[in-house]
Design an enzyme around this catalytic site. Structure first.
Site, PDB file in Angstrom:
ATOM      1  N   HIS A  20       1.607 -21.235 -77.940  1.00 41.52           N
ATOM      2  CA  HIS A  20       2.015 -21.055 -76.540  1.00 41.52           C
ATOM      3  C   HIS A  20       1.719 -22.325 -75.739  1.00 41.52           C
ATOM      4  O   HIS A  20       2.519 -22.743 -74.910  1.00 41.52           O
ATOM      5  CB  HIS A  20       1.278 -19.860 -75.913  1.00 41.52           C
ATOM      6  CG  HIS A  20       1.732 -18.540 -76.467  1.00 41.52           C
ATOM      7  ND1 HIS A  20       2.370 -17.587 -75.713  1.00 41.52           N
ATOM      8  CD2 HIS A  20       1.653 -18.029 -77.721  1.00 41.52           C
ATOM      9  CE1 HIS A  20       2.670 -16.534 -76.471  1.00 41.52           C
ATOM     10  NE2 HIS A  20       2.224 -16.775 -77.678  1.00 41.52           N
ATOM     11  N   ASP A 119       2.724 -17.772 -68.698  1.00 42.67           N
ATOM     12  CA  ASP A 119       3.024 -17.150 -69.988  1.00 42.67           C
ATOM     13  C   ASP A 119       3.303 -15.658 -69.825  1.00 42.67           C
ATOM     14  O   ASP A 119       2.744 -15.004 -68.952  1.00 42.67           O
ATOM     15  CB  ASP A 119       1.820 -17.349 -70.916  1.00 42.67           C
ATOM     16  CG  ASP A 119       2.152 -17.013 -72.358  1.00 42.67           C
ATOM     17  OD1 ASP A 119       2.184 -15.811 -72.693  1.00 42.67           O
ATOM     18  OD2 ASP A 119       2.394 -17.943 -73.152  1.00 42.67           O
TER      19      ASP A 119
END
Length: 475
Positions: A20, A119
């Site tokens: 990520h 995110d």
């Protein structure tokens, strides 16, 4: 608010996991390179990794405190997915992410950004942004195809109408007659109420957010980009492939963690090989295989007779005792193969002309990096949405070959895939007409990817329209 020319400021808030962080920083680099004031928010122990990955880009870092072990139930110093080693701990880790909300809001108050890109695993960020009257954009690092598959399964639930885990069903409403089995859907870890709720929250907060940034480019999946926006009615901008954000070789090698091999040694080894003669084997940063499976991979690679670079997740004891008898003498010492234990400078390796194919777990980052390098791939999906990505590579863009894994085996691996299946699959992407055709298709996609990011290209233009949207809000 300010005048037309006031500088826009965008905050980026990645989940502390390699898969990520890296695409999120790559995305931040795209913003910085287009003159946007760019800030990445992270916690103290993730700061070194982030500043390495930022490299020479003009991006500032702001650090917020990670909650204490008393608050999180995590051991001291556990601020990154890598250090949450068991399924139970991963759940505790994801739960602890909610505790970053107050420190993040405090920072937003100081920084007064125009937008936050957070995110997907921070569903609460949509509400936090709303408090300050700014848009929240979701970044999950995926392309349109896996996102469309997930949305259709969530909405129409065809998986609930089959009688077994192996019976195939078609994904309703999705173009392309995509078939899956229940075994290929993301299985939620134990205590899955927490995880299921997190995914539900993430989905709801995505629908309420300003929109989604897809790590993709229009020409790669036009049907699914249109389906996502028109049929599913979601706002989205494709700004990818973000891994192509401009970098020199040093910066490429520095992306992510400290590499477990000297980049010059690695390049020297590659330089000594013929073009397209090396297969690169890597299963991402989360997969741990059993010794039995590692042995089968070793035997399959040896039997293929091909040169290879194989990245193996570092063991605590660091031993290589799982290697087949005599493998080091026969293969490694003869210069046929290179084993990297730990983190590898993947982009740098994939871009080398000696590399001709890629064996991958089909995380979207790796899939895109393989596409950008113009390589055919052996697909070996493990968990999460990797089966969808594998389907995309084999059935839609047709640059992938299955290794025979049809079931979700989780991060720890299931029944080992046998060496003859591995040998057959790597040969299929490396030698012969089929390999050549796949490589040509992959090369074509790789050129399209680069064009998408140039002035006038699809990702370049989508970036302009996103900035236009943000400016008109900030005025």
């Amino acid at each position: 608010m300010g005048n037309e020319n006031r500088e826009l400021q965008v905050l980026f808030f990645p989940l502390p996991a390699n898969g990520h962080i890296i695409p999120c920083i790559d995305l931040a680099r795209v913003f910085a390179s287009r003159g946007i004031k760019t800030t990445v928010v992270t916690t103290p122990l993730n700061e070194p990794l982030i500043s390495r990955t930022i490299g020479k880009a003009n991006i500032s870092i702001r650090v917020i405190m990670f909650p204490s072990p008393e608050q999180t139930g995590l051991p001291e110093g556990c601020q990154h997915f890598d250090s949450a080693l068991s399924p139970d701990m991963l759940i505790t880790f994801l739960k602890a992410m909610v505790l970053l909300r107050d420190p993040l809001e405090h920072l937003m108050q100081q920084e007064t950004p125009d937008c936050i890109v957070a995110d997907m695993f921070f569903p609460w960020a949509t509400d936090s942004a709303a408090k300050f009257g700014i848009p929240r954009i979701v970044f999950h690092g995926m392309g349109y195809f896996p996102t469309c598959v997930s949305a259709c399964l969530r909405q129409y639930k065809p998986q609930e109408k089959v009688s077994s885990y192996t019976e195939t069903f078609v994904v309703p409403k999705l173009p392309g007659e995509i078939t899956l089995t229940k075994m290929q859907l993301p299985q939620t870890p134990k205590h899955n109420e927490v995880f299921t709720k997190l995914l539900d929250d993430a989905n709801a907060s995505e629908l309420n957010s300003f929109g989604v940034i897809a790590n993709s480019f229009y020409e790669l999946e036009p049907i699914y980009a249109d389906f996502y926006r028109n049929e599913l009615g979601r706002r989205a901008w494709h700004l990818g492939p973000v891994c192509l954000s401009k970098r020199d070789t040093d910066e490429k090698a520095q992306r992510g963690k400290e590499a477990a091999i000297d980049e010059h040694e690695c390049l020297k080894w590659l330089d000594s090989k013929e073009p397209h003669s090396v297969v690169y084997v890597c299963f991402g940063s989360m997969t741990t295989f059993s010794d039995t499976q590692l042995k089968e991979i070793a035997l399959g690679l040896e039997a293929s007779g091909l040169n290879f670079i194989w990245v193996v997740k570092k063991r605590s004891n660091g031993s290589l005792e799982w290697l087949p008898e005599g493998f080091e003498e026969r293969v490694l010492n003869q210069g046929k193969g290179l084993i990297i234990r730990g983190w590898a400078p993947q982009m740098m390796i994939l871009d080398h002309e000696a590399v001709g194919g890629f064996v991958t777990h089909c995380g979207w980052n790796s899939a895109l990096e393989g596409i950008c390098a113009g390589l055919p791939m052996v697909t070996w999906p493990m968990y999460a949405e990797q089966f969808y990505n594998a389907k995309f590579l084999t059935d839609i863009v047709k640059i992938g070959v299955r290794v025979g894994v049809q079931t979700w085996i989780g991060m720890m691996g299931g029944n080992p895939v046998k060496n003859d299946a591995i040998e057959k699959a790597v040969k299929r992407i490396m030698v012969g007409d089929e390999a050549e055709e796949m490589r040509n298709r992959a090369k074509e996609l790789s050129h399209m990817a680069r064009r998408a990011l140039e002035e006038g290209g699809s990702s370049y233009s989508d970036f302009n329209s996103l900035i236009e949207d943000l400016r008109s809000r900030a005025r």
